[in-house]
Motif scaffolding. Structure first.
Motif, PDB file in Angstrom:
ATOM      1  N   GLU A 102       0.827  -1.209   0.000  1.00 20.72           N
ATOM      2  CA  GLU A 102       0.000   0.000   0.000  1.00 20.72           C
ATOM      3  C   GLU A 102       0.864   1.263   0.000  1.00 20.72           C
ATOM      4  O   GLU A 102       0.579   2.229  -0.718  1.00 20.72           O
ATOM      5  CB  GLU A 102      -0.918   0.028   1.231  1.00 20.72           C
ATOM      6  N   ASN A 103       1.929   1.235   0.789  1.00 15.65           N
ATOM      7  CA  ASN A 103       2.767   2.426   0.874  1.00 15.65           C
ATOM      8  C   ASN A 103       3.560   2.649  -0.416  1.00 15.65           C
ATOM      9  O   ASN A 103       3.779   3.792  -0.835  1.00 15.65           O
ATOM     10  CB  ASN A 103       3.716   2.331   2.069  1.00 15.65           C
ATOM     11  N   LYS A 104       3.985   1.573  -1.031  1.00 11.84           N
ATOM     12  CA  LYS A 104       4.681   1.683  -2.323  1.00 11.84           C
ATOM     13  C   LYS A 104       3.750   2.313  -3.356  1.00 11.84           C
ATOM     14  O   LYS A 104       4.152   3.214  -4.104  1.00 11.84           O
ATOM     15  CB  LYS A 104       5.146   0.303  -2.788  1.00 11.84           C
ATOM     16  N   TYR A 105       2.513   1.847  -3.362  1.00  9.47           N
ATOM     17  CA  TYR A 105       1.527   2.364  -4.327  1.00  9.47           C
ATOM     18  C   TYR A 105       1.296   3.860  -4.130  1.00  9.47           C
ATOM     19  O   TYR A 105       1.369   4.646  -5.091  1.00  9.47           O
ATOM     20  CB  TYR A 105       0.207   1.598  -4.181  1.00  9.47           C
ATOM     21  N   TYR A 251      13.398   9.091  -0.364  1.00 11.26           N
ATOM     22  CA  TYR A 251      13.874   9.439   0.968  1.00 11.26           C
ATOM     23  C   TYR A 251      12.838   8.990   1.991  1.00 11.26           C
ATOM     24  O   TYR A 251      11.632   9.127   1.782  1.00 11.26           O
ATOM     25  CB  TYR A 251      14.098  10.951   1.037  1.00 11.26           C
ATOM     26  N   VAL A 252      13.292   8.444   3.110  1.00 11.34           N
ATOM     27  CA  VAL A 252      12.392   7.886   4.121  1.00 11.34           C
ATOM     28  C   VAL A 252      11.351   8.903   4.590  1.00 11.34           C
ATOM     29  O   VAL A 252      10.202   8.541   4.886  1.00 11.34           O
ATOM     30  CB  VAL A 252      13.201   7.339   5.319  1.00 11.34           C
ATOM     31  N   TRP A 253      11.703  10.198   4.594  1.00  5.37           N
ATOM     32  CA  TRP A 253      10.742  11.192   5.056  1.00  5.37           C
ATOM     33  C   TRP A 253       9.676  11.501   4.011  1.00  5.37           C
ATOM     34  O   TRP A 253       8.726  12.234   4.293  1.00  5.37           O
ATOM     35  CB  TRP A 253      11.438  12.469   5.511  1.00  5.37           C
ATOM     36  N   LEU A 254       9.817  10.963   2.791  1.00  6.33           N
ATOM     37  CA  LEU A 254       8.711  11.050   1.850  1.00  6.33           C
ATOM     38  C   LEU A 254       7.700   9.942   2.112  1.00  6.33           C
ATOM     39  O   LEU A 254       6.507  10.186   2.280  1.00  6.33           O
ATOM     40  CB  LEU A 254       9.200  10.971   0.400  1.00  6.33           C
ATOM     41  N   ASP A 255       8.184   8.702   2.198  1.00  4.04           N
ATOM     42  CA  ASP A 255       7.214   7.607   2.318  1.00  4.04           C
ATOM     43  C   ASP A 255       6.732   7.377   3.748  1.00  4.04           C
ATOM     44  O   ASP A 255       5.731   6.686   3.951  1.00  4.04           O
ATOM     45  CB  ASP A 255       7.746   6.314   1.700  1.00  4.04           C
ATOM     46  N   ALA A 256       7.410   7.959   4.760  1.00  4.11           N
ATOM     47  CA  ALA A 256       6.957   7.755   6.143  1.00  4.11           C
ATOM     48  C   ALA A 256       5.570   8.361   6.392  1.00  4.11           C
ATOM     49  O   ALA A 256       4.651   7.649   6.792  1.00  4.11           O
ATOM     50  CB  ALA A 256       7.980   8.294   7.130  1.00  4.11           C
ATOM     51  N   PRO A 257       5.347   9.665   6.160  1.00  7.59           N
ATOM     52  CA  PRO A 257       3.995  10.197   6.391  1.00  7.59           C
ATOM     53  C   PRO A 257       2.953   9.639   5.428  1.00  7.59           C
ATOM     54  O   PRO A 257       1.778   9.537   5.780  1.00  7.59           O
ATOM     55  CB  PRO A 257       4.163  11.710   6.220  1.00  7.59           C
ATOM     56  N   ILE A 258       3.390   9.261   4.234  1.00  7.36           N
ATOM     57  CA  ILE A 258       2.463   8.608   3.304  1.00  7.36           C
ATOM     58  C   ILE A 258       1.994   7.280   3.899  1.00  7.36           C
ATOM     59  O   ILE A 258       0.934   6.762   3.556  1.00  7.36           O
ATOM     60  CB  ILE A 258       3.128   8.429   1.922  1.00  7.36           C
TER      61      ILE A 258
END
Length: 547
Positions: A102-105, A251-258
């Protein structure tokens, strides 16, 4: 009480998946959990989602150190995090991982939507490279002097003293924490989100959202110096590879809040209509983030801007809290005050710390101190000496002399009037996250009830007459007040609330049941609901926490 049911989605910051949870993590989750339980108690539809933050260089290097793959590491940590959260009675509706389909999507979807609108820029930049380790250094593996305020020993992404974000190459006198060597500067193609173009949009969100005044003051300091945000990292890196950019990772701070979207989608499974209801741009639902004050920049600038340009709703509010100190100082392994969640749970009931944190939490972002002596004294005094005392003192008379049956209770009784007035204040305090004010109001009510019991001396009345109407009434009113105070405290003390309902022979109490008349109601025999904190328990926690 609100007339219309609200639909609310709540998140707390994602714990990083390379270590165990400590009391600082639990402070935030407890604050969030109490607010969510309160919303459910008053009849709102409130969903609480969270996840492990499972990407980045630290996790990759930690896995290498342990001789396992990153997936195995984050899987083990996930189970430990979930165990500890449940141990502290955190009632997540869903707890997921950012390393998920889900997070990748959603990461790719948000990236592509922003790219189509021209908000993804390609730039060749200078990167710090560790010659000895042969790796580009992520922000957390560089330390130096903050270029904004001059604070020493700051990481390469943001300053923990002034809160400003910057590039690792901006650090003064940078040092690689992997090899203690001075890194070399190398050029690399990176992708940026065009945050510098969104000054007006950011200001508009500030005006329309719920953000604490202290946080807004800091955000307004930053707003006129917005920089484009580097959202890519070079291989080797553990995370999602960016589509059409080989060896470049989000970057981890892009996908973390997503990960908030991903966890919610995982919770709803195939219910796309319900998901859209919460995340569409024109939604009437509410979204709140509970976070630490050190990550305000990411949640109140980067993430809302990303959501805006990807055609998703922006948060209704971002609520930040301060850091946790213990006995007035930073948590320390040498002093035994760096207390892991699991260590605490081996020795004490989690509801003790839930209550103590509640007496300290306000709507502000000041640091919160866990004074261990005060923790013992206040918890024992309030929970045992005031609250539970109401049930233990009065129930014995009801069971022994009145067959467990309460008397008729006058709905205009002075204590019930006080309870009604207090309910109005407690309602507002909970809503505004002023838990310290709520607990103060609740304990004032407990004090008044104990005074009522003491002044009427039912033990003396029973000696005069085993069927004393006054003794029966005093004990019955006291138990009715115990019921109301239990409802008030239920977001903080969920297990005691459940056991209290069993004792009172009641089920599924909610805020609406503050008006429930217990005249003639039969209770069950009382058994102890809580025991005092002993100083030896604190000593054992400290000893077990020493390095």
């Amino acid at each position: 009480m609100p007339k219309d049911k609200r639909e609310i989605l709540v998140t707390s910051a994602l714990p990083y998946a390379n270590g165990e949870l400590h009391l600082g993590h639990m402070l935030e989750q407890i604050q969030t959990d109490i607010w969510v339980r309160y919303q459910k108690l008053i009849g709102n539809e409130c969903t609480y989602v969270c996840a492990d933050d499972a990407h980045g260089t630290p996790i990759m290097l930690r896995a290498e150190e342990l001789g396992i793959d990153p997936e195995s590491l984050i899987s083990d940590v996930y189970e430990n995090h979930l165990r500890d959260s449940k141990g502290f009675l955190i009632d997540h509706d869903n707890y997921h991982s950012t390393h998920s389909d889900e997070n990748k999507y959603f990461s790719e979807l948000i990236f592509e939507r922003c790219k189509e609108k021209g908000y993804i820029l390609e730039k060749e930049i200078d990167q710090l490279f560790d010659i000895e380790k042969q790796i580009f250094l992520s922000d957390r593996y560089v330390k130096g002097i903050c270029p904004s305020c001059g604070a020493k020993d700051q990481y390469g992404d943001n300053c923990e003293v002034c809160g400003k974000t910057y590039l690792a190459t901006d650090l003064i006198d940078p040092i690689s924490t992997l090899s203690d060597t001075i890194p070399e500067v190398k050029k690399s193609l990176h992708l940026f989100f065009a945050l510098s173009q969104l000054n007006n949009e950011a200001k508009s969100w500030f005006k329309s959202s719920k953000v604490q005044k202290q946080a807004l003051n800091k955000l307004n300091e930053w707003i006129d110096d917005l920089r484009d945000w580097d959202i890519s990292r070079d291989a080797p890196y553990f995370g999602f590879e960016i589509p059409n950019y080989p060896n470049k990772y989000f970057y981890v701070w892009l996908d973390a809040p997503i990960g908030y979207l991903a966890s919610h989608k995982n919770f709803l499974s195939e219910d796309t209509e319900e998901f859209s209801k919460y995340w569409n741009e024109d939604t009437t639902t509410e979204l709140y983030h509970f976070i630490g004050k050190d990550i305000i920049y990411f949640h109140a600038l980067f993430f809302p801007a990303l959501l805006l340009k990807a055609n998703f709703r922006q948060p209704t509010g971002v609520f930040a809290h301060g850091f946790l100190t213990i006995d007035g100082e930073k948590m320390s392994k040498s002093k035994g005050t760096f207390i892991l969640a699991d260590t605490y749970l081996k020795h004490l009931d989690p509801q003790f710390i839930r209550y103590y944190f509640s007496t300290k939490l306000t709507e502000g972002i000041e640091d919160i101190d866990l004074n261990l002596e005060d923790f013992i004294q206040k918890t024992n005094s309030d929970l045992v000496g005031k609250y539970i005392n109401l049930a233990s003192r009065s129930s014995n008379f009801i069971t022994k002399y009145f067959k467990g049956r309460l008397s008729e209770i006058d709905e205009n009784h002075e204590l019930l009037q006080l309870s009604n007035k207090a309910a109005e204040k407690i309602f507002i305090h909970y809503e505004n996250r002023e838990f310290s004010k709520a607990t103060k109001e609740i304990m004032l009510l407990a004090d008044k009830t104990n005074q009522y019991f003491d002044n009427n001396k039912p033990w003396e009345e029973i000696k005069k007459d085993n069927n004393s109407l006054l003794a029966h009434e005093v004990c019955s009113v006291t138990l009715l007040m115990f019921k109301n105070i239990s409802i008030f405290l239920s977001p903080i003390l969920p297990n005691i609330f459940k056991e209290s309902q069993g004792f009172l022979n009641l089920k599924n109490l909610s805020w609406a049941d503050l008006d429930l008349d217990l005249s003639g109601h039969t209770i069950n025999e009382y058994s102890p609901l809580i025991t005092r904190i002993e100083k030896e328990s604190i000593s054992r926690i400290i000893e077990d926490s020493k390095e």
